[in-house]
Structure formats: structure tokens, C-alpha cells
Scaffold this active site. Structure first.
Site, PDB file in Angstrom:
ATOM      1  N   PHE A   1      28.806 -29.757   5.825  1.00 28.46           N
ATOM      2  CA  PHE A   1      29.187 -29.668   4.411  1.00 28.46           C
ATOM      3  C   PHE A   1      28.011 -30.132   3.563  1.00 28.46           C
ATOM      4  CE2 PHE A   1      30.900 -31.208   0.410  1.00 28.46           C
ATOM      5  CZ  PHE A   1      31.709 -30.136   0.041  1.00 28.46           C
TER       6      PHE A   1
ATOM      7  N   ASP B   1      20.790 -34.447   5.176  1.00 28.60           N
ATOM      8  CA  ASP B   1      21.768 -34.619   4.104  1.00 28.60           C
ATOM      9  C   ASP B   1      22.497 -35.934   4.357  1.00 28.60           C
ATOM     10  OD1 ASP B   1      23.965 -34.702   2.468  1.00 28.60           O
ATOM     11  OD2 ASP B   1      24.509 -32.594   2.725  1.00 28.60           O
TER      12      ASP B   1
ATOM     13  N   LYS C   1      26.777 -39.849  -3.407  1.00 24.47           N
ATOM     14  CA  LYS C   1      27.977 -40.686  -3.195  1.00 24.47           C
ATOM     15  C   LYS C   1      27.739 -42.188  -3.407  1.00 24.47           C
ATOM     16  CE  LYS C   1      30.999 -37.478  -0.895  1.00 24.47           C
ATOM     17  NZ  LYS C   1      30.419 -36.284  -0.273  1.00 24.47           N
TER      18      LYS C   1
HETATM   19  C1  LIG Z   1      30.114 -34.897  -0.665  1.00 25.90           C
HETATM   20  C2  LIG Z   1      28.975 -34.256   0.034  1.00 25.90           C
HETATM   21  C3  LIG Z   1      28.138 -33.329  -0.620  1.00 25.90           C
HETATM   22  C4  LIG Z   1      28.410 -32.837  -2.022  1.00 25.90           C
HETATM   23  O1  LIG Z   1      28.317 -33.854  -2.958  1.00 25.90           O
HETATM   24  P1  LIG Z   1      28.905 -33.615  -4.432  1.00 25.90           P
HETATM   25  O2  LIG Z   1      28.520 -34.851  -5.170  1.00 25.90           O
HETATM   26  O3  LIG Z   1      30.369 -33.404  -4.287  1.00 25.90           O
HETATM   27  O4  LIG Z   1      28.227 -32.402  -4.948  1.00 25.90           O
HETATM   28  C5  LIG Z   1      27.038 -32.837   0.067  1.00 25.90           C
HETATM   29  N1  LIG Z   1      26.781 -33.233   1.331  1.00 25.90           N
HETATM   30  C6  LIG Z   1      27.568 -34.102   1.988  1.00 25.90           C
HETATM   31  C7  LIG Z   1      27.190 -34.509   3.367  1.00 25.90           C
HETATM   32  C8  LIG Z   1      28.690 -34.637   1.367  1.00 25.90           C
HETATM   33  O5  LIG Z   1      29.485 -35.488   2.029  1.00 25.90           O
END
Ligand SMILES: *Cc1c(COP(=O)(O)O)cnc(C)c1O
Length: 403
Positions: free
Chosen positions: A139, A224, A253
Site C-alpha cells: 500500500f 515506504d 503518519k
Molecule cells: C498510510 C500509508 C500511505 C498513504 O499515506 P496517506 O497519508 O494516507 O496518503 C502510504 N504508504 C503506507 C505504507 C501507508 O501506510
């Protein structure tokens, strides 16, 4: 303006139906507890989806935000600002990075990373070096580019046509990756611990293998760490625990502890490709966000807090094993630091959301990571006794559901 009561009904009346929020509306938070409109108290094992890593209303963060709020909110990137400069310098001191780009969300940080990787390939290699390799169940956000790169088809269905040049291979499968990477690969993006996809840590050999193959094929390795970064893995960034350094790291986050901010970290040589005018954002590096993130980083980089995450991991795992001994509900308990996944046994697969509702009724907030996994992402400084109390509520919720 109407002054009739603010109730959950207003969501259905006035908001786009892409979310399905619970019936309660929280109005106040402190540490690892929240209170709703009726004054009912909840223990927070969800952390606003792995965001409030220092709990709610942490005094150091509140002080940073309110102090900055009196001084300067926004100037755009036509000018720079002190909180952004201090935060960028600190992130470079603490990590492999030499250059930082700020944005406002995880998706935007990933969008910047993916665009940078393509631009870097344009600047340095043959015109056919465009391909991005990503992993099943990954994701990376909800912009069209980042859902395309993410490995969950449910998030792209209906939004076609998708940007081309993206390949997906199974996670933690080095043989499949070896077969997929080529001279045409410009970047590989991976979550060191897959969050949304089910709370699955990469194996050290997998990340090590990605690093070696990226070097061999002159592809950029992007980690990521939007979810697993900022202390959640018990290292400031998860790559530090693995001992594998990416070329680009994205995070969001937990970085702002609840204030929207994200960052893309990279080296000076790679950063060169985002030359003047090539990319941008109006709010990225906003003084309020950077002031709060600077304060959060003071705490998240503290070795005592990171050691505390390892301790709390054990407290959680001990409690969850005890619960599982009683109910046999979980097929596997996994995760890293305070990003924990409880995979449901065969008979309960597909029903993770039922546990959110049952937990809420007992005064506990939890998360899911797909239909088969219950996910916990509490504050990194949650007191032991609040963990125990929350686990007792979890146990009651499970007992009720299984009865
Ligand atoms: C939550 C998340 C995203 C997206 O972040 P947003 O602030 O919702 O755009 C991207 N990568 C990972 C691994 C995530 O957990």
C-alpha cells in the site's frame, strides 16, 4: 449557520460516502485515551492508524504547535521557514539522508519519490529505463500513481486507465523479484513492514537481496516507511534495524504525531534531479507541521523511547498469546515494535471488522489490516497498565463475540 446538534447523521447527510465511521464521535484525547460526545472513555490501540505515536495532546507537541501558531502559519515555498530548515537538518543528522522534500501526506511523499526515480532515470540512463517494481499486498497511498503502484487491485478497480510501467511481484519472494528486475527497471518500492496489506515484516534476506539487485541494475531502492517509520518498529526508521539503506525513504503518519506532514529523504546526488520548478506543493514544509514534527522527532529519536517500544512489544505479545491460549482465535501473531498483526484462524477469516465493533462496545479502539488481520498501532509511550486494561477489554470483546 445552523446550531442544531452535531451528530453522526450529519456524516451521511453531508459527506462523501467513501468512509464508514463508527457511531461514536470522539471529542477529546489525552495520552492513550479518547472520550466521545457522551463522555464515554476509550483506550486507543489504533493511534489514528499508526499516526499518534506519542498519544493524544502530548504537552511537548501542544507547546510546539501553539508557540508556532502565534508566530507564522504559512508562507508557501516561495520563501523558506525556520521550522522546515531545522527539521530537514535534524532528519539528515539522524538518517542516511542528505536532502529532504516535505509534503503533506504519505501518498504525496510517495508520488514525489516515484516521480524523482523516473526523473533521475531520464537524467542518467537510456530512455527505456522507466519501469517500477512493487509488491503484492503493498500500500502506497490513494493518488492514481500510488494506487497503481500499490499491490491491491481493489484500490484501482474503476479508476482506469492507470499509468503504465508498473510491475508487481510477490512480497518476500526474492526469486520472483530476480526474474522481474532488468535494465529497464528505474525503481523498486517496498514497505519494510507491510502495514495495510496485513502487518507483514520483510525478511532481512529479502531487503538485502533487493538492495544488491537494485545496485546491479542501477535501479533506485525506495523504502515506504510511511507507517513503519518514526519509531514504530522500535528503530527510528525500520531500515536501521534491517541494516539495509535505501536510496529514497518516504515517511508520514507518525512524523507529525497527528499534524499532517510527510517527508521524502534521499541523497544529494539523487536529489539533483528534482531541479528548480520540476516538482512542488503549496503546503509542503508548512511552519506549523514542521514545528510539530520537530518536537515529535525530539522524542521519537530518544533511545529510551525506542527501548520502551521493544518493552511494550513484549507486553503486548505476552498478553495476546494469553488471550489466544484461551480462545485459539489467531492463526499467527506477528509484527514489529508497536505495529502488531493478529491473523484470524480459518473459521474467522473475513471477519476482522466484527472485532472492531465488538471492541468499541467494550471501550477499545483497534484496527484491521484487510479482512483477516486485526491490527494494533498504539502510542509508543502507552503505559503498561493501560496496555493491560486495553487487553482486558479486548479479551471481553472476543469472549462476547465468540459466545
Ligand atoms: C498510510 C500509508 C500511505 C498513504 O499515506 P496517506 O497519508 O494516507 O496518503 C502510504 N504508504 C503506507 C505504507 C501507508 O501506510
Amino acid at each position: 449557520m445552523s446550531c442544531s446538534p452535531v451528530t453522526r447523521d450529519l456524516f451521511d447527510a453531508f459527506m462523501v460516502p467513501n468512509y464508514a465511521p463508527a457511531a461514536i464521535i470522539p471529542v477529546r484525547g489525552e495520552g492513550s485515551r479518547l472520550w466521545d460526545q457522551e463522555g464515554r472513555e476509550y483506550i486507543d490501540f489504533a493511534g489514528g492508524i499508526a499516526v499518534t505515536g506519542l498519544g493524544h495532546a502530548h504537552p511537548h507537541l501542544v507547546a510546539a504547535l501553539t508557540e508556532q501558531a502565534q508566530k507564522l502559519w504559512h508562507v508557501s515555498n516561495v520563501l523558506t521557514n525556520e521550522p522546515a530548515l531545522k527539521l530537514a537538518r535534524r532528519l539528515c543528522e539522524l538518517t542516511f539522508a542528505e536532502r529532504v522534500f516535505f509534503a503533506n501526506s504519505g501518498a504525496e511523499a510517495n508520488e514525489a519519490a516515484l516521480k524523482l526515480a523516473r526523473k533521475y532515470a531520464t537524467d542518467h540512463f537510456a530512455p527505456d529505463k522507466r519501469e517500477i517494481i512493487a509488491f503484492h499486498q503493498s500500500f502506497h497511498g490513494r493518488t492514481l500513481f500510488t494506487v497503481t503502484v500499490g499491490g491491491q487491485p481493489k484500490y484501482t478497480q474503476g479508476f482506469e486507465p492507470l499509468p503504465p510501467g508498473v510491475t508487481h511481484v510477490p512480497f518476500n519472494d526474492l526469486a520472483a523479484f530476480t526474474a522481474a528486475i532488468s535494465e529497464r527497471t528505474c525503481a523498486v518500492i517496498v514497505e519494510p513492514v507491510q502495514g495495510e496489506g496485513g502487518v507483514t515484516p520483510a525478511t532481512p534476506e529479502f531487503l538485502q537481496g533487493l538492495r544488491e539487485l537494485c545496485d546491479r541494475h542501477q535501479a533506485l531502492l525506495i523504502f515506504d516507511e510511511v507507517q513503519c517509520g518514526n519509531g514504530r518498529s522500535s528503530h527510528l526508521y525500520a531500515y536501521m534495524g534491517y541494516g539495509v539503506t535505501p536510496d529514497i525513504l518516504t515517511t508520514a503518519k507518525g512524523l507529525g504525531g497527528g499534524f499532517p506532514i510527510s517527508a521524502m529523504l534521499t541523497t544529494a546526488a539523487i536529489a539533483e534531479s528534482l531541479n528548480v520548478g520540476s516538482h512542488g506543493t503549496t503546503y509542503g514544509g508548512n511552519p506549523l507541521g514542521c514545528a510539530v514534527a520537530g518536537a515529535a522527532l525530539d522524542l521519537l529519536s530518544d533511545p529510551e523511547i525506542l527501548a520502551g517500544v521493544r518493552h511494550r512489544h513484549e507486553v503486548f505479545m505476552t498478553g495476546l498469546r494469553r488471550i489466544n491460549k484461551r480462545f485459539g482465535l489467531f492463526r499467527e501473531l506477528r509484527g514489529m515494535g508497536l505495529l502488531l498483526g493478529c491473523e484470524l484462524a480459518e473459521a474467522w477469516q473475513g471477519r476482522s471488522r466484527d472485532f472492531i465493533r465488538a471492541a468499541l462496545d467494550e471501550g477499545l479502539l483497534i484496527l484491521v489490516a484487510g479482512p483477516d488481520v486485526i491490527r494494533l498501532a498504539p502510542s509508543l509511550i502507552i503505559p503498561d497498565e493501560v496496555i493491560e486494561e486495553g487487553l482486558n477489554r479486548f479479551e471481553r470483546a472476543i469472549a462476547g463475540l465468540l459466545a
